[in-house]
Write a protein that holds these residues in place. Structure first.
Motif, PDB file in Angstrom:
ATOM      1  N   ASN A 160      -7.193   8.505   9.542  1.00  0.00           N
ATOM      2  CA  ASN A 160      -8.424   9.030   8.965  1.00  0.00           C
ATOM      3  C   ASN A 160      -9.392   7.876   8.862  1.00  0.00           C
ATOM      4  O   ASN A 160      -9.016   6.783   8.441  1.00  0.00           O
ATOM      5  CB  ASN A 160      -8.162   9.531   7.546  1.00  0.00           C
ATOM      6  N   TRP A 209      -1.911   8.335   9.106  1.00  0.00           N
ATOM      7  CA  TRP A 209      -1.201   9.550   8.667  1.00  0.00           C
ATOM      8  C   TRP A 209       0.018   9.816   9.526  1.00  0.00           C
ATOM      9  O   TRP A 209       0.942  10.491   9.110  1.00  0.00           O
ATOM     10  CB  TRP A 209      -2.146  10.754   8.723  1.00  0.00           C
ATOM     11  N   LEU A 248      -7.581   3.367   1.352  1.00  0.00           N
ATOM     12  CA  LEU A 248      -8.962   3.698   1.658  1.00  0.00           C
ATOM     13  C   LEU A 248      -9.861   2.485   1.498  1.00  0.00           C
ATOM     14  O   LEU A 248     -10.970   2.454   1.987  1.00  0.00           O
ATOM     15  CB  LEU A 248      -9.443   4.816   0.738  1.00  0.00           C
ATOM     16  N   LYS A 249      -9.339   1.485   0.775  1.00  0.00           N
ATOM     17  CA  LYS A 249     -10.225   0.378   0.409  1.00  0.00           C
ATOM     18  C   LYS A 249      -9.977  -0.865   1.236  1.00  0.00           C
ATOM     19  O   LYS A 249     -10.848  -1.702   1.384  1.00  0.00           O
ATOM     20  CB  LYS A 249     -10.053   0.024  -1.069  1.00  0.00           C
ATOM     21  N   PHE A 250      -8.787  -0.997   1.728  1.00  0.00           N
ATOM     22  CA  PHE A 250      -8.460  -2.232   2.448  1.00  0.00           C
ATOM     23  C   PHE A 250      -8.142  -1.897   3.884  1.00  0.00           C
ATOM     24  O   PHE A 250      -7.923  -0.727   4.217  1.00  0.00           O
ATOM     25  CB  PHE A 250      -7.262  -2.917   1.797  1.00  0.00           C
ATOM     26  N   GLN A 260      -1.490   3.575   4.061  1.00  0.00           N
ATOM     27  CA  GLN A 260      -2.652   4.399   3.742  1.00  0.00           C
ATOM     28  C   GLN A 260      -3.441   3.708   2.643  1.00  0.00           C
ATOM     29  O   GLN A 260      -2.984   3.592   1.513  1.00  0.00           O
ATOM     30  CB  GLN A 260      -2.216   5.766   3.215  1.00  0.00           C
ATOM     31  N   VAL A 277     -15.074  11.994   6.264  1.00  0.00           N
ATOM     32  CA  VAL A 277     -13.713  11.641   6.651  1.00  0.00           C
ATOM     33  C   VAL A 277     -13.365  12.402   7.907  1.00  0.00           C
ATOM     34  O   VAL A 277     -13.533  13.617   7.962  1.00  0.00           O
ATOM     35  CB  VAL A 277     -12.708  11.986   5.538  1.00  0.00           C
ATOM     36  N   SER A 323     -13.134   7.095   7.152  1.00  0.00           N
ATOM     37  CA  SER A 323     -14.326   7.603   6.482  1.00  0.00           C
ATOM     38  C   SER A 323     -15.488   6.791   7.023  1.00  0.00           C
ATOM     39  O   SER A 323     -15.361   5.600   7.271  1.00  0.00           O
ATOM     40  CB  SER A 323     -14.191   7.437   4.980  1.00  0.00           C
ATOM     41  N   PHE A 356       0.839  -1.197   0.000  1.00  0.00           N
ATOM     42  CA  PHE A 356       0.000   0.000   0.000  1.00  0.00           C
ATOM     43  C   PHE A 356       0.874   1.248   0.000  1.00  0.00           C
ATOM     44  O   PHE A 356       2.064   1.193   0.292  1.00  0.00           O
ATOM     45  CB  PHE A 356      -0.898   0.010   1.231  1.00  0.00           C
ATOM     46  N   GLN A 357       0.185   2.319  -0.278  1.00  0.00           N
ATOM     47  CA  GLN A 357       0.885   3.589  -0.145  1.00  0.00           C
ATOM     48  C   GLN A 357       1.060   3.897   1.334  1.00  0.00           C
ATOM     49  O   GLN A 357       0.275   3.446   2.161  1.00  0.00           O
ATOM     50  CB  GLN A 357       0.088   4.685  -0.835  1.00  0.00           C
ATOM     51  N   GLU A 416      -6.850   4.734   7.548  1.00  0.00           N
ATOM     52  CA  GLU A 416      -5.514   4.966   6.978  1.00  0.00           C
ATOM     53  C   GLU A 416      -4.667   5.816   7.926  1.00  0.00           C
ATOM     54  O   GLU A 416      -5.149   6.764   8.533  1.00  0.00           O
ATOM     55  CB  GLU A 416      -5.616   5.616   5.605  1.00  0.00           C
ATOM     56  N   SER A 433     -18.064   5.577   5.945  1.00  0.00           N
ATOM     57  CA  SER A 433     -18.576   4.421   5.226  1.00  0.00           C
ATOM     58  C   SER A 433     -17.773   3.174   5.581  1.00  0.00           C
ATOM     59  O   SER A 433     -18.255   2.068   5.460  1.00  0.00           O
ATOM     60  CB  SER A 433     -18.526   4.669   3.730  1.00  0.00           C
ATOM     61  N   HIS A 434     -16.516   3.408   6.001  1.00  0.00           N
ATOM     62  CA  HIS A 434     -15.688   2.278   6.391  1.00  0.00           C
ATOM     63  C   HIS A 434     -15.612   2.128   7.891  1.00  0.00           C
ATOM     64  O   HIS A 434     -14.866   1.324   8.393  1.00  0.00           O
ATOM     65  CB  HIS A 434     -14.263   2.470   5.861  1.00  0.00           C
TER      66      HIS A 434
END
Lengths: 824, 409
Positions: free
Chosen positions: B85, B68, B37-39, B35, B114, B87, B13-14, B66, B89-90
């Motif tokens: 962070n 920071w 957002l999806k995993f 970071q 977020v 969001s 990941f990033q 994620e 939805s997650h």
């Protein structure tokens, strides 16, 4: 044997030969011929000294035939005969001569006898004459002695009369002021009076004379002190005083102090003209007033009108007038003093008996001290006056003044060969010149700064805003009357003109008709160190320096210096590097014929410096402009809530603003810099852009991110992409052309955009908005940069990053994006 | 002298967050937070075996969001803080961020928001053993971090970073949230956090701390923070500002670090591509400025023991190691101790003959291909450092040997 020739020859040649043969016969050897005739030892040589008749005969008999013998015999006989006849002739000749000689001798004998008689008679007469003469002188003896005695008495009497009349005569002379005659007379009598002073009568005369002469000396001194009389009178006066055994030293001192008071009044006059010290000069005036009146009781009559006629301190004359006055009053009277002094005490003394007393040396020493002292004061005044010359307007006046100053000092130099005065004068001139150069440098610098302020103002004055006009219209952008090229050309022209005029002014110092221009300083050091280094080179360095300061002081916020000024200055420095510097230096070298004895700054160094400054300015320009655009982009990204945004309907205004600003920057840079090279555009640069996103790669990206099992793919793809693209230096040095500058600015802006995007989180529509924005940028920005792939790459990265940072990455249809962008 | 090649480790990941495990002084160990957002985000524990030049990794799940910023406790190896962070939805832990909801409520009634949070975590005690048994398995089924407590306060906003008290007992942390600095006391083995004092940055506009650093000097009573272009110093006892460097950088200030040996010296870096060194006693001018990077400088770090070594990371994808001798605590090179002096005249003379070192760039590391957002020195080996670029590449490098020996001898 030359028997053949003997009978034939009858001329003197023959006779000689006969003589020779005779000589041979008698064994005499003619000088010089001896070595030529080798002694024949042959006994058969009939002419040889060792001739042996027996041998000869035997030989003949043995060797010769009869006929030959016969012939020989006849020949021999003939020879003998001829010899005999020769001998006879000779004998006759000599005999005749002898006889005539005897006759002559006899005749002489008779003549001498007669002469002897006459001589006897003569001697008798002479004796008689002598006797008579002795008798006459004896009789005249007495009378002669008497006459001699009488004439002696007469002379003595006349001398006595002279002596007795002396006092009266001296008095009369005194009355008539015929001082010279009086002194002359007295001098003649002085020795006698001295000698006979033991006699009372003479003593009386001597005393009288002394009294009179003292009075005379008094009068002379008085006259000398008054000094009002002409130089000739004065010199006569001094001469007489010297003859009267007045001490020379005292006279020198008096003379000089007298001269000093006059010269000092000149100096005061000068001092009064110098403005800054009116109070001090006034007090000095007063003090000198008092001084002169006490020391020289006779002078107030002269001094007071002069002092009263002094101009008021407020009136300030220009420097030429000042120097003129100084020369005419002070220097010329100084010269006069020197001449008359030398005449009196040095030249004159050398002739007379005074020379023995070392008077010339003493007098010379005094003179030098005197001159040095006064000259020092004069110089002080002159220097003070020169220092007041701050205005750089007209240099010729100063140069002329200095020239006059210097020229007049040459007179002093001629009069006083050993004096340090001219050198000091030259030093003053040199100092004034260097000071002048410094003033010119600062004047140039302030001129430059003023010009920059003007340019700044010109740039700041309201111009047609480019923002109002169409984005894509470079023509309308060009109308914006910043007229940078005009500003640049007027700026550089005015600077160049200023430099030229300054050079012309400074050049006056080395003009041919200026006396000090042929001094070694003005020929060498002034040109190379003074003008070239500390004026021209310093100025160029100053220009570079100040330009660089713009980068540093303006540095961080970038607000203080308008970017256009940076651009303009950068171009100016670049122009300097390419041509102006070498032009200016060549001009200088030509005008001043600089011969570089000392190392000077080479053109290349200056050019390098200018180039460095230009580079720095341009880099800074790129940075500032890039930051301005970056700031807009950053604000636009940071302030928006990208998660909850509406579906994009159009391009955000910020992007339009970015493109507008970029266009106007492009126009601005284009005014001053050439286009530069760019990589060939693909045929549809503005259109093709989104193929990158929408086609395989981008879809692969999104596809990858949807597959949880292979999250590596995204990185892999972008990494592979990066492997093949070159590393981009964002804040890197730019080249001196428009494309490079624009590339730099766009790079900075887009990179900022990228970094800001990475710090945010996007919703679906946020991503789509970024897509639209990037497409829009792509449409317009590619034309500005050298390599459009760079823009592609950065925009790719932005959209890619936005997709990564997106919670719900659903990219927009390419066709929709295009429609939105074209709608504007 | 050949230097060892850098060791590169790639994350899936990033990533932006990197820290050394501060409490660990034996092993070279770095923590990286990802970071995505999806995993589920992860914390990678990177062990570096210096002798064999090998990396061992362990992965722990950080499901909160994620990451920071990451910070390791100076006292307890297993404890760390993250700023993350999430969001909504997650969001799995809806209950922990009631304030976020209130903050975002003014926005559209969308369900995706977020919010930034901060929390203290504990690593599971057996993470190490588990990895040894089956590294592959652990990669796929990683263990999860154990949440100790949240560092969130309903009245204060988004956390930018969390700072541990340097060399402390792991009981005090500071979190920077928007324009507040909150000093927390951790109690009951860090399971409970209470705000002991706060400082607020007042001023025009929306002020926001971007980063900060807790000074190890003055008995850990000072804090330096960065907001926009200014650097501010705070006294933690009174929670008041003690100095302020306005316009420390032309652009945003990205990071700060204190000189570990000179108490008044501070390094800062920012978006003007510069690294500046300050003496906080006179803040008008920086003591020194470095301009080596060609883009924003995101991180600046002093070496913990040799403060002339300064590491800077930049989004020009470069990492630069500089040798700032002139402003270090050993400006004349290594000071010879008394006992060393007795070793003989020869050594002494050699020292004298040595040229004084000049400030210079030691090395530029170009192993990264994306922006480098973080760089850290190892807490165990002063000659080792790691850098992390956005594409998830972690590079471990060493100080060049020549320089190392020069500093040591």
């Amino acid at each position: 044997m030359d028997e053949g020739s003997v009978p034939v020859a009858e001329d003197p040649g023959r006779r000689r030969r006969v003589h020779g043969m005779l000589k041979l016969y008698y064994g005499l050897n003619e000088e010089g011929k001896a070595p030529e005739q080798p002694e024949s030892l042959d006994p058969c040589d009939i002419n040889g000294p060792h001739f042996d008749p027996e041998l000869y005969l035997n030989k003949l008999r043995r060797e010769c035939s009869l006929t030959e013998l016969m012939d020989q015999e006849t020949c021999m006989v003939r020879q003998i005969r001829s010899l005999d006849s020769d001998m006879q002739t000779l004998v006759y000749e000599n005999y005749n001569k002898f006889i005539s000689a005897t006759d002559t001798i006899r005749k002489m004998k008779n003549d001498f006898k007669k002469m002897e008689d006459e001589m006897d008679c003569l001697s008798a007469n002479m004796a008689a004459i002598t006797e008579f003469s002795a008798r006459i002188s004896g009789t005249l003896q007495d009378q002669h002695a008497q006459i001699t005695k009488l004439s002696g008495v007469h002379t003595l009497l006349r001398k006595l009369q002279f002596l007795f009349e002396l006092p009266a005569r001296l008095n009369k002379c005194l009355e008539l002021q015929a001082y010279a005659q009086a002194v002359n007379t007295h001098r003649r009598a002085r020795c006698v009076l001295q000698q006979y002073s033991h006699l009372p009568s003479f003593k009386g005369i001597q005393d009288d004379c002394h009294a009179i002469m003292d009075k005379l000396a008094q009068e002379l001194r008085q006259k000398f002190r008054d000094g009002g009389s002409s130089a000739k009178d004065l010199s006569e006066c001094v001469e007489l005083l010297l003859q009267l055994d007045e001490p020379a030293e005292e006279l020198c001192d008096k003379f000089l102090s007298h001269a000093r008071s006059r010269l000092e009044s000149d100096l005061q006059g000068l001092e009064a003209e110098i403005r800054p010290y009116p109070s001090t000069s006034a007090t000095k005036d007063a003090s000198v007033h008092g001084l002169s009146s006490t020391t020289a009781p006779g002078s107030p009559a002269d001094g007071s009108p002069k002092n009263s006629s002094l101009p008021s301190p407020a009136s300030n004359t220009d420097i030429l007038e000042f120097i003129d006055r100084g020369c005419n009053e002070f220097v010329s009277s100084l010269c006069l003093v020197i001449t008359s002094y030398q005449e009196l005490f040095i030249n004159h003394a050398q002739k007379g008996e005074l020379a023995s007393k070392n008077i010339p040396q003493m007098a010379n020493g005094k003179l030098h001290v005197f001159v040095d002292d006064l000259a020092a004061r004069y110089f002080m005044l002159v220097e003070r006056r020169i220092q007041e010359e701050k205005g750089v307007g007209d240099n010729s006046l100063l140069v002329r003044a200095l020239d006059r100053f210097h020229r007049r000092l040459q007179a002093v130099a001629k009069l006083l060969p050993g004096s340090a005065v001219p050198n000091k004068g030259t030093e003053i001139v040199i100092r004034a010149a260097t000071e002048r150069v410094k003033q010119y440098l600062s004047a140039l610098q302030s001129f430059y700064m003023d010009s920059l302020t003007d340019v700044r103002q010109a740039l700041a004055t309201p111009r047609l805003s480019v923002a109002g006009t169409s984005v894509a219209g470079p023509a309308s952008g060009r109308d914006a009357p910043t007229s940078l090229p005009e500003l640049l050309s007027s700026l550089s022209a005015s600077i160049l003109n200023q430099i030229k005029s300054v050079l012309a002014s400074v050049h006056l110092f080395t003009a041919k008709d200026i006396t000090f221009s042929n001094k070694p300083y003005f020929k060498g050091e002034f040109c190379s160190q003074g003008v070239r280094e500390s004026l021209v080179v310093s100025f160029i360095k100053f220009v570079c320096q100040s330009s660089r300061q713009f980068c540093e002081t303006a540095g961080d916020k970038g607000g203080s210096t308008p970017p256009a000024l940076l651009l303009l200055l950068s171009r100016l420095c670049l122009d300097y590097e390419t041509s102006t510097i070498s032009y200016i230096l060549t001009l200088t070298d030509e005008q001043f014929l600089v011969q570089h004895h000392s190392p000077v700054t080479p053109v290349t160094t200056l050019c390098a410096e200018a180039r460095e400054a230009a580079q720095k300015l341009l880099n800074h320009y790129v940075k500032v402009q890039g930051l301005i655009i970056s700031q807009m982009l950053r604000k636009s990204v940071e302030t928006r809530d990208w998660v909850n945004t509406i579906e994009p309907r159009n391009v955000r205004a910020v992007m339009k603003r970015v493109v507008e600003d970029t266009t106007s920057i492009d126009v601005q840079v284009g005014l001053l810099y050439e286009e530069g090279v760019r990589k060939a555009h693909s045929s549809d640069s503005s259109k093709r852009t989104f193929s990158v996103y929408s086609s395989s790669r981008q879809q692969a990206r999104y596809a990858a991110s949807y597959t949880p099992s292979a999250p590596m793919d995204t990185n892999l793809l972008s990494n592979i992409h990066k492997l093949f693209s070159e590393r981009i230096d964002i804040f890197s040095s730019v080249e001196f052309n428009k494309v490079s500058v624009m590339t730099g600015i766009i790079k900075i802006s887009l990179k900022t955009f990228l970094e800001c995007v990475r710090l945010r989180t996007f919703g679906r529509y946020g991503l789509q908005q970024i897509q639209v924005d990037c497409h829009y940028l792509q449409m317009y920005l590619w034309r500005f940069v050298s390599d459009e792939n760079l823009v592609h790459f950065l925009l790719d990265e932005i959209v890619g990053s936005a997709a990564h940072r997106c919670l719900d990455p659903a990219p927009m249809e390419q066709s929709v994006i295009e429609v939105i962008c074209e709608r504007g | 002298m050949e230097d060892d090649a850098p060791v590169i480790y790639g994350l899936e990941f990033q990533a932006r967050a990197l820290t050394a495990q501060t409490a660990e002084t034996d092993a070279v160990r770095f923590l990286v937070g990802t970071q995505s957002l999806k995993f589920d985000n992860q914390i990678h524990i990177i062990d570096f075996d210096d002798e064999n030049n090998i990396i061992n990794k362990n992965v722990l799940l950080h499901q909160a969001g994620e990451i920071w910023h990451i910070g390791a406790s100076p006292a307890d190896k297993a404890v760390l803080t993250t700023c993350y962070n999430k969001s909504e939805s997650h969001c799995f832990l809806l209950s922990v961020a009631p304030f976020a909801a209130s903050l975002c409520s003014s926005f559209f009634s969308s369900d995706s928001r977020v919010v930034s949070c901060a929390a203290v975590w504990r690593m599971p005690s057996d993470w190490e053993t588990g990895s040894h048994e089956s590294p592959d398995e652990s990669a796929h089924n990683p263990q999860t971090l154990e949440l100790l407590c949240h560092l969130d306060d309903s009245t204060h906003g988004n956390a930018a970073c969390v700072l541990w008290e340097p060399m402390g007992d792991g009981k005090r942390v500071i979190s920077l949230a928007d324009n507040h600095a909150l000093l927390w006391d951790l109690q009951e083995s860090s399971t409970q956090a209470t705000v002991s004092s706060t400082a607020t940055l007042e001023g025009k506009g929306q002020l926001k701390f971007t980063s900060g650093k807790w000074s190890p000097h003055h008995n850990c009573s000072q804090l330096a923070t960065a907001n926009d272009t200014a650097i501010r110093g705070w006294d933690l006892r009174t929670m008041s500002q003690i100095y302020c460097i306005e316009n420390a950088h032309g652009q945003l200030v990205r990071d700060l670090d204190f000189n570990p040996n000179r108490q008044y010296y501070l390094a800062s870096c920012g978006d003007d591509c510069k690294v500046k060194f300050w003496d906080v006693r006179s803040v008008q001018e920086p003591v020194k400025t470095l301009e080596e990077h060609s883009h924003w400088v995101w991180s600046v770090r002093y070496n913990h023991s040799h403060d002339q070594l300064v590491l800077t990371a930049s989004s020009d994808s470069r990492l630069i190691l500089s040798n700032m001798v002139s402003i270090s605590s050993e400006p004349f090179g290594h000071l010879v101790d008394d006992e060393e002096l007795s070793e003989g005249e020869e050594l002494h003379q050699e020292d004298k003959g040595k040229e004084p070192l000049k400030d210079s760039v030691v090395s530029t590391y170009e192993e990264h291909e994306d922006s480098v957002y973080a760089a850290e020195w190892s807490s165990a080996d002063p000659w080792l450092f790691a850098s992390l670029s956005y594409d998830g590449r972690l590079v471990i490098n060493r100080v060049p040997r020549a320089l190392k020996y020069r500093i040591l001898l």
